[in-house]
Design an enzyme around this catalytic site. Structure first.
Site, PDB file in Angstrom:
ATOM      1  N   THR A   1      -5.113   7.134  -5.827  1.00 14.95           N
ATOM      2  CA  THR A   1      -5.241   7.133  -4.568  1.00 14.95           C
ATOM      3  C   THR A   1      -4.344   8.361  -3.935  1.00 14.95           C
ATOM      4  O   THR A   1      -4.944   9.143  -2.854  1.00 14.95           O
ATOM      5  CB  THR A   1      -4.987   5.735  -3.805  1.00 14.95           C
ATOM      6  OG1 THR A   1      -5.972   5.117  -4.286  1.00 14.95           O
ATOM      7  CG2 THR A   1      -5.112   5.779  -2.185  1.00 14.95           C
TER       8      THR A   1
ATOM      9  N   GLU B   1       0.767  -1.139   0.114  1.00 14.26           N
ATOM     10  CA  GLU B   1       0.110  -0.061   0.139  1.00 14.26           C
ATOM     11  C   GLU B   1       0.836   1.340  -0.002  1.00 14.26           C
ATOM     12  O   GLU B   1       0.615   2.146  -0.631  1.00 14.26           O
ATOM     13  CB  GLU B   1      -0.825  -0.156   1.022  1.00 14.26           C
ATOM     14  CG  GLU B   1      -1.797  -1.153   1.195  1.00 14.26           C
ATOM     15  CD  GLU B   1      -3.217  -0.944  -0.092  1.00 14.26           C
ATOM     16  OE1 GLU B   1      -2.388  -0.742  -1.033  1.00 14.26           O
ATOM     17  OE2 GLU B   1      -4.177  -1.026   0.142  1.00 14.26           O
TER      18      GLU B   1
HETATM   19  N1  HSE Z   1      -8.693   4.579   2.991  1.00 11.66           N
HETATM   20  C1  HSE Z   1      -7.973   4.750   1.915  1.00 11.66           C
HETATM   21  C2  HSE Z   1      -8.221   5.918   1.442  1.00 11.66           C
HETATM   22  C3  HSE Z   1      -8.497   3.350   1.017  1.00 11.66           C
HETATM   23  O1  HSE Z   1      -9.555   6.286   1.102  1.00 11.66           O
HETATM   24  O2  HSE Z   1      -7.462   6.580   0.863  1.00 11.66           O
HETATM   25  C4  HSE Z   1      -7.843   3.864  -0.442  1.00 11.66           C
HETATM   26  O3  HSE Z   1      -7.981   2.701  -1.271  1.00 11.66           O
END
Ligand code: HSE
Length: 313
Positions: A185, A133
């Site tokens: 993201t 991640e």
């Molecule tokens: N919690 C993270 C976000 C998940 O919302 O940025 C990303 O997939």
């Protein structure tokens, strides 16, 4: 390896919906569709080699590949020189908001752990997979990885040190639309405000507590009432054309609630009945067809198993 231990493992790793509207970075849910498939085997070279059988042109350099970064973290804790060959078939499109990077990272370390006779704990696997991640979004978060590995609905109470809670939940039908636009993201995190008003925080933690209680009590109305996000959604939804109209029409059609899946652009809706989930899908198709934006939809259910062994040889 001795003859009783497998030399090759194939697993499926499910898509996930992170945040579950109000629970930014702390709540997530696994879905039965779509799933990535990956296969791992030992090699004699003591190195990690990655290949893809899909058309996404993802990096194969282990340090730049999310599954690679996760596996390198696992390999660093193995004594001796153990090498792996990993082949990934992605059905969860990268950048969809459906936990594509988490499926790669979590699936890879779970499969390696099966090859290794389950020597690592689920906490170790989450810890390793968070390195993936970090490569994907610049931040270690576990709200996709944990439900992907363990299935069901999960709460990340803390990541330092890791404290996770698996939550019971009632049967749920989940409708997802993935408009084929790109939302990275890292960008979707960058635009968030760093400070939150106390009155917004109060609403948000009321909703998180309500959602957790709703899952545990199998109280569909409470789940629906709690699927409200006053902090993240107002900022991120601007990146998703059609978001407000999709959401309001799906709620009118009887969805319990929903919002942005992870960091988007996918939108998900939770439903009590399959027939409502299908009506919601029709609405989603209708909105994106009329906007002239390509899309893909799924009507699926809550996945309670997480990463699953398909084949062991
Ligand atoms: N919690 C993270 C976000 C998940 O919302 O940025 C990303 O997939």
């Amino acid at each position: 390896m001795n003859t009783n231990s497998p030399n090759r493992i194939q697993v499926s790793a499910p898509a996930t919906v992170a945040n579950l509207v109000c629970g930014f970075d702390v709540l997530g849910m696994a879905l039965n569709e779509p799933t990535d498939i990956m296969e791992i085997a030992f090699n004699d070279l003591g190195i990690l080699r990655i290949s893809h059988t899909d058309g996404y042109d993802l990096p194969t350099d282990p340090e730049k590949n999310v599954a690679g970064a996760a596996l390198l973290a696992l390999m660093a804790e193995l004594e001796g020189k153990t090498g792996f060959d990993l082949s990934i078939t992605k059905n969860i499109k990268p950048g969809s908001g459906l936990g594509s990077s988490a499926a790669s990272s979590a699936g890879a370390v779970a499969a390696a752990n099966m090859l290794l006779g389950n020597r690592f704990s689920k906490y170790d696997l989450i810890r390793f997979a968070m390195n993936g991640e970090k490569v994907a979004s610049g931040v270690k978060h576990a709200d996709n990885i944990t439900p992907c590995l363990l299935g069901g609905v999960t709460l990340i109470r803390a990541i330092h040190p890791l404290d996770i809670v698996q939550l019971d939940a009632p049967p749920l039908f989940v409708t997802v639309v993935h408009p084929q636009i790109e939302v990275r993201t890292s960008d979707a995190r960058q635009i968030l405000r760093k400070e939150v008003q106390l009155k917004s925080a109060i609403k948000q933690w009321g909703n998180i507590a309500g959602l957790v209680a709703g899952f545990l009590k199998h109280d569909y109305d409470l789940i629906g009432r709690s699927l409200e996000d006053v902090i993240i959604e107002p900022v991120r939804s601007i990146l998703i054309p059609g978001f407000n109209i999709v959401k309001s029409r799906c709620l009118e059609a009887g969805a319990l609630g929903g919002g942005i899946s992870g960091s988007g652009p996918s939108i998900f809706m939770l439903n009590k009945e399959e027939s409502t989930a299908r009506d919601v899908e029709t609405i989603m198709k209708d909105v994106y067809s009329s906007l002239g934006i390509d899309f893909k939809t799924y009507v699926t259910t809550l996945n309670r198993e997480g990463v699953q062994l398909i084949k062991s040889e």
